[in-house]
Design an enzyme around this catalytic site. Sequence first.
Site, PDB file in Angstrom:
ATOM      1  N   ARG A 269      87.480  38.773  94.215  1.00 40.92           N
ATOM      2  CA  ARG A 269      87.737  38.540  93.136  1.00 40.92           C
ATOM      3  C   ARG A 269      86.838  37.841  92.582  1.00 40.92           C
ATOM      4  NH1 ARG A 269      90.271  36.235  97.743  1.00 40.92           N
ATOM      5  NH2 ARG A 269      92.458  36.756  97.968  1.00 40.92           N
TER       6      ARG A 269
ATOM      7  N   LYS B 183      84.926  41.209  77.184  1.00 39.99           N
ATOM      8  CA  LYS B 183      86.073  42.683  77.485  1.00 39.99           C
ATOM      9  C   LYS B 183      85.431  43.342  78.603  1.00 39.99           C
ATOM     10  CE  LYS B 183      88.865  41.854  73.201  1.00 39.99           C
ATOM     11  NZ  LYS B 183      89.134  42.895  72.193  1.00 39.99           N
TER      12      LYS B 183
ATOM     13  N   GLU C 214      79.745  50.133  63.933  1.00 37.94           N
ATOM     14  CA  GLU C 214      79.858  49.387  64.267  1.00 37.94           C
ATOM     15  C   GLU C 214      78.852  48.094  63.069  1.00 37.94           C
ATOM     16  OE1 GLU C 214      82.465  48.878  65.723  1.00 37.94           O
ATOM     17  OE2 GLU C 214      83.128  49.876  67.401  1.00 37.94           O
TER      18      GLU C 214
ATOM     19  N   LYS D 232      78.488  38.343  66.536  1.00 38.34           N
ATOM     20  CA  LYS D 232      79.839  38.566  67.832  1.00 38.34           C
ATOM     21  C   LYS D 232      79.897  37.240  68.549  1.00 38.34           C
ATOM     22  CE  LYS D 232      81.887  41.435  70.702  1.00 38.34           C
ATOM     23  NZ  LYS D 232      82.341  42.813  71.672  1.00 38.34           N
TER      24      LYS D 232
ATOM     25  N   GLU E  64      91.269  36.376  72.596  1.00 33.25           N
ATOM     26  CA  GLU E  64      91.659  36.717  71.237  1.00 33.25           C
ATOM     27  C   GLU E  64      93.233  36.413  71.248  1.00 33.25           C
ATOM     28  OE1 GLU E  64      90.335  41.208  70.351  1.00 33.25           O
ATOM     29  OE2 GLU E  64      92.305  41.555  69.226  1.00 33.25           O
TER      30      GLU E  64
ATOM     31  N   ARG F 159      89.421  36.860  66.381  1.00 33.63           N
ATOM     32  CA  ARG F 159      88.576  37.961  67.616  1.00 33.63           C
ATOM     33  C   ARG F 159      89.038  39.158  66.556  1.00 33.63           C
ATOM     34  NH1 ARG F 159      86.133  38.461  73.255  1.00 33.63           N
ATOM     35  NH2 ARG F 159      85.570  40.124  73.150  1.00 33.63           N
TER      36      ARG F 159
ATOM     37  N   ASN G 273      88.037  44.259  64.456  1.00 33.51           N
ATOM     38  CA  ASN G 273      88.566  45.432  64.796  1.00 33.51           C
ATOM     39  C   ASN G 273      89.306  46.256  63.532  1.00 33.51           C
ATOM     40  OD1 ASN G 273      88.786  46.042  67.336  1.00 33.51           O
ATOM     41  ND2 ASN G 273      91.122  44.401  67.879  1.00 33.51           N
TER      42      ASN G 273
ATOM     43  N   HIS H 283      90.017  49.903  62.428  1.00 32.82           N
ATOM     44  CA  HIS H 283      90.033  50.601  64.161  1.00 32.82           C
ATOM     45  C   HIS H 283      91.188  50.806  63.852  1.00 32.82           C
ATOM     46  CE1 HIS H 283      86.118  49.367  65.069  1.00 32.82           C
ATOM     47  NE2 HIS H 283      85.921  49.278  66.552  1.00 32.82           N
TER      48      HIS H 283
ATOM     49  N   HIS I 166      91.928  54.800  65.695  1.00 32.32           N
ATOM     50  CA  HIS I 166      91.942  54.813  66.919  1.00 32.32           C
ATOM     51  C   HIS I 166      93.610  55.771  66.444  1.00 32.32           C
ATOM     52  CE1 HIS I 166      90.922  50.473  68.710  1.00 32.32           C
ATOM     53  NE2 HIS I 166      90.316  51.181  69.011  1.00 32.32           N
TER      54      HIS I 166
ATOM     55  N   HIS J 250      83.601  57.340  68.993  1.00 34.14           N
ATOM     56  CA  HIS J 250      84.797  56.710  68.094  1.00 34.14           C
ATOM     57  C   HIS J 250      83.934  55.942  66.783  1.00 34.14           C
ATOM     58  CE1 HIS J 250      86.608  52.850  68.378  1.00 34.14           C
ATOM     59  NE2 HIS J 250      85.699  52.123  68.453  1.00 34.14           N
TER      60      HIS J 250
HETATM   61  P1  NAD Z   1      79.024  56.272  76.472  1.00 28.83           P
HETATM   62  O1  NAD Z   1      78.422  54.985  77.698  1.00 28.83           O
HETATM   63  O2  NAD Z   1      79.669  57.096  77.157  1.00 28.83           O
HETATM   64  O3  NAD Z   1      77.300  56.648  75.811  1.00 28.83           O
HETATM   65  C1  NAD Z   1      76.942  57.556  75.075  1.00 28.83           C
HETATM   66  C2  NAD Z   1      76.101  58.142  76.289  1.00 28.83           C
HETATM   67  O4  NAD Z   1      74.870  58.011  75.973  1.00 28.83           O
HETATM   68  C3  NAD Z   1      76.534  59.034  77.495  1.00 28.83           C
HETATM   69  O5  NAD Z   1      76.457  60.438  78.044  1.00 28.83           O
HETATM   70  C4  NAD Z   1      75.533  58.093  77.744  1.00 28.83           C
HETATM   71  O6  NAD Z   1      75.037  58.979  79.411  1.00 28.83           O
HETATM   72  C5  NAD Z   1      74.355  58.463  77.000  1.00 28.83           C
HETATM   73  N1  NAD Z   1      73.442  57.111  77.045  1.00 28.83           N
HETATM   74  C6  NAD Z   1      73.362  55.775  77.268  1.00 28.83           C
HETATM   75  N2  NAD Z   1      72.356  54.937  76.721  1.00 28.83           N
HETATM   76  C7  NAD Z   1      71.631  56.080  76.561  1.00 28.83           C
HETATM   77  C8  NAD Z   1      70.151  56.227  75.858  1.00 28.83           C
HETATM   78  N3  NAD Z   1      68.895  55.341  76.565  1.00 28.83           N
HETATM   79  N4  NAD Z   1      68.971  57.239  75.936  1.00 28.83           N
HETATM   80  C9  NAD Z   1      70.056  58.231  76.283  1.00 28.83           C
HETATM   81  N5  NAD Z   1      71.023  58.530  76.620  1.00 28.83           N
HETATM   82  C10 NAD Z   1      71.743  57.679  77.021  1.00 28.83           C
HETATM   83  O7  NAD Z   1      79.003  55.676  74.758  1.00 28.83           O
HETATM   84  P2  NAD Z   1      79.459  53.795  74.080  1.00 28.83           P
HETATM   85  O8  NAD Z   1      79.431  54.536  72.616  1.00 28.83           O
HETATM   86  O9  NAD Z   1      77.950  53.413  74.247  1.00 28.83           O
HETATM   87  O10 NAD Z   1      80.793  53.624  74.943  1.00 28.83           O
HETATM   88  C11 NAD Z   1      81.791  53.847  74.833  1.00 28.83           C
HETATM   89  C12 NAD Z   1      82.965  53.344  75.704  1.00 28.83           C
HETATM   90  O11 NAD Z   1      82.562  51.451  74.963  1.00 28.83           O
HETATM   91  C13 NAD Z   1      84.425  53.076  75.264  1.00 28.83           C
HETATM   92  O12 NAD Z   1      84.743  53.251  76.232  1.00 28.83           O
HETATM   93  C14 NAD Z   1      84.552  52.129  74.287  1.00 28.83           C
HETATM   94  O13 NAD Z   1      86.460  51.912  74.982  1.00 28.83           O
HETATM   95  C15 NAD Z   1      83.885  50.924  75.428  1.00 28.83           C
HETATM   96  N6  NAD Z   1      83.912  50.200  74.238  1.00 28.83           N
HETATM   97  C16 NAD Z   1      84.042  49.019  74.580  1.00 28.83           C
HETATM   98  C17 NAD Z   1      84.126  47.628  73.957  1.00 28.83           C
HETATM   99  C18 NAD Z   1      84.423  45.643  74.915  1.00 28.83           C
HETATM  100  O14 NAD Z   1      84.067  45.350  73.753  1.00 28.83           O
HETATM  101  N7  NAD Z   1      83.555  46.547  75.975  1.00 28.83           N
HETATM  102  C19 NAD Z   1      83.856  47.348  72.596  1.00 28.83           C
HETATM  103  C20 NAD Z   1      82.944  48.804  71.827  1.00 28.83           C
HETATM  104  C21 NAD Z   1      83.594  49.635  72.633  1.00 28.83           C
HETATM  105  N1  GLY Z   2      84.969  45.228  70.331  1.00 24.27           N
HETATM  106  C1  GLY Z   2      86.310  44.650  69.893  1.00 24.27           C
HETATM  107  C2  GLY Z   2      86.078  43.469  71.027  1.00 24.27           C
HETATM  108  O1  GLY Z   2      85.712  42.089  71.765  1.00 24.27           O
HETATM  109  O2  GLY Z   2      86.921  42.396  70.950  1.00 24.27           O
END
Ligand code: NAD
Ligand code: GLY
Length: 366
Positions: A125, A147, A189, A231, A241, A246, A250, A253, A257, A270
């Site tokens: 939990r 999130k 971003e 942020k 949100e 918040r 986006n 976005h 999307h 992305h």
């Molecule tokens: P990712 O986590 O897939 O990382 C991209 C690639 O880089 C992967 O292959 C990873 O292994 C590699 N990598 C990571 N750090 C590295 C480093 N220092 N050196 C070399 N390689 C490295 O992609 P991302 O762009 O970081 O994240 C995308 C995800 O984030 C999506 O699933 C998206 O939905 C999510 N997201 C979440 C939020 C939120 O608020 N929670 C906001 C934006 C995006």
């Molecule tokens: N990435 C959008 C949010 O965190 O709300």
Amino acid sequence: MNHPVQTVRVGLGDRAYPIEIAHGNLEQVAQSLGALRPISQAIVITDEVVAPLYADRVAKLLRQAGIQTTVLSVPAGEASKSIQSAEQLWQQILAAGADRKTVVVAVGGGVVGDLAGFVAATFARGIDLFQIPTTLLAQVDSSVGGKVGINLPDAKNMVGAFWQPAAVLIDTQVLATLPEREFQAGLAEVIKYGVILDAEFFAWLESQGAALLERHPAVLNHMVARCCRLKADVVEQDEREETGLRAVLNYGHTFCHAIEAATGYGQFLHGEAVAIGMLCASRLAERLGRIDASLTQRQHALLTAVGLPTQVPDVDHRRLVDLMAHDKKVEHGRLRFVLPSRLGHVELVGGVAEADVLAALGEGTT
Ligand code: NAD
Ligand code: GLY
């Protein structure tokens, strides 16, 4: 460590937390974790790319500090944000003898942060989560704000929670190994924050231009710290949100999307689709008389300078509009968009006519 630690505090009452930003501070991970409360067990969750680069080092430092530490690694990539991965991690955490005082330490990009965060939010939990983001996108966006979640086969981020981390440790030195394309995608971003919230920051980014790609420590630290502060300001005011504030995060976005979905999630990262989406939204704002063309031109110039794509791909625009109708910001069937009204300020705008959306898309293909 040659650069001082900057601390951004996310003020959320009894769930407030620090974001520590520096260059080389990964070596201080045990001290940062220990500053929260006495910790006896940690589960480091990472992916197979980041494990040998950084997560194994984090685990070693934690063990040296007397913390019993287990490393759990998932395959790199979006497919790991699944219920199957989450279940495997729950089982592995249980097998490692975890209890409610165990801390999950997420070391990786947004995929690892979202998945590990979801597992932390749900195991027993909810147990403490410590974020160590290693991509630019994760450092400026996904590790901050709470999130967390996983994907359903046909719906990204559809299952999740708001689960704020207990702390975030950002070492900008780890960005040295990030592939160029991933770094550029993170910059989309970063640029977004300037457009939506901070004209001065946007101008600073313009003054850096292509030099942003050189990843100088001082530039990275300033950039990441400013984005985290911006942020944090939004999250403090609208954590879940609920007020619409918040949603400003986006910007671009809704178009993004739709473009990602129409191109099968394979053509663009992305952040690349965000770049194209921001320009679509900006042109839409122009058509609605909210801004003049110079603001779109400034975004276009900066996105181009850092090597991001700006053209709408060759897909049926009608299909893009249909996909937008499924976007989370649709309310009572009317299309809504986050649109700029001046540099550093955006608004959620409802009741937008499809003809204007199609026109904004059309102007982006020439
Ligand atoms: P990712 O986590 O897939 O990382 C991209 C690639 O880089 C992967 O292959 C990873 O292994 C590699 N990598 C990571 N750090 C590295 C480093 N220092 N050196 C070399 N390689 C490295 O992609 P991302 O762009 O970081 O994240 C995308 C995800 O984030 C999506 O699933 C998206 O939905 C999510 N997201 C979440 C939020 C939120 O608020 N929670 C906001 C934006 C995006
Ligand atoms: N990435 C959008 C949010 O965190 O709300």
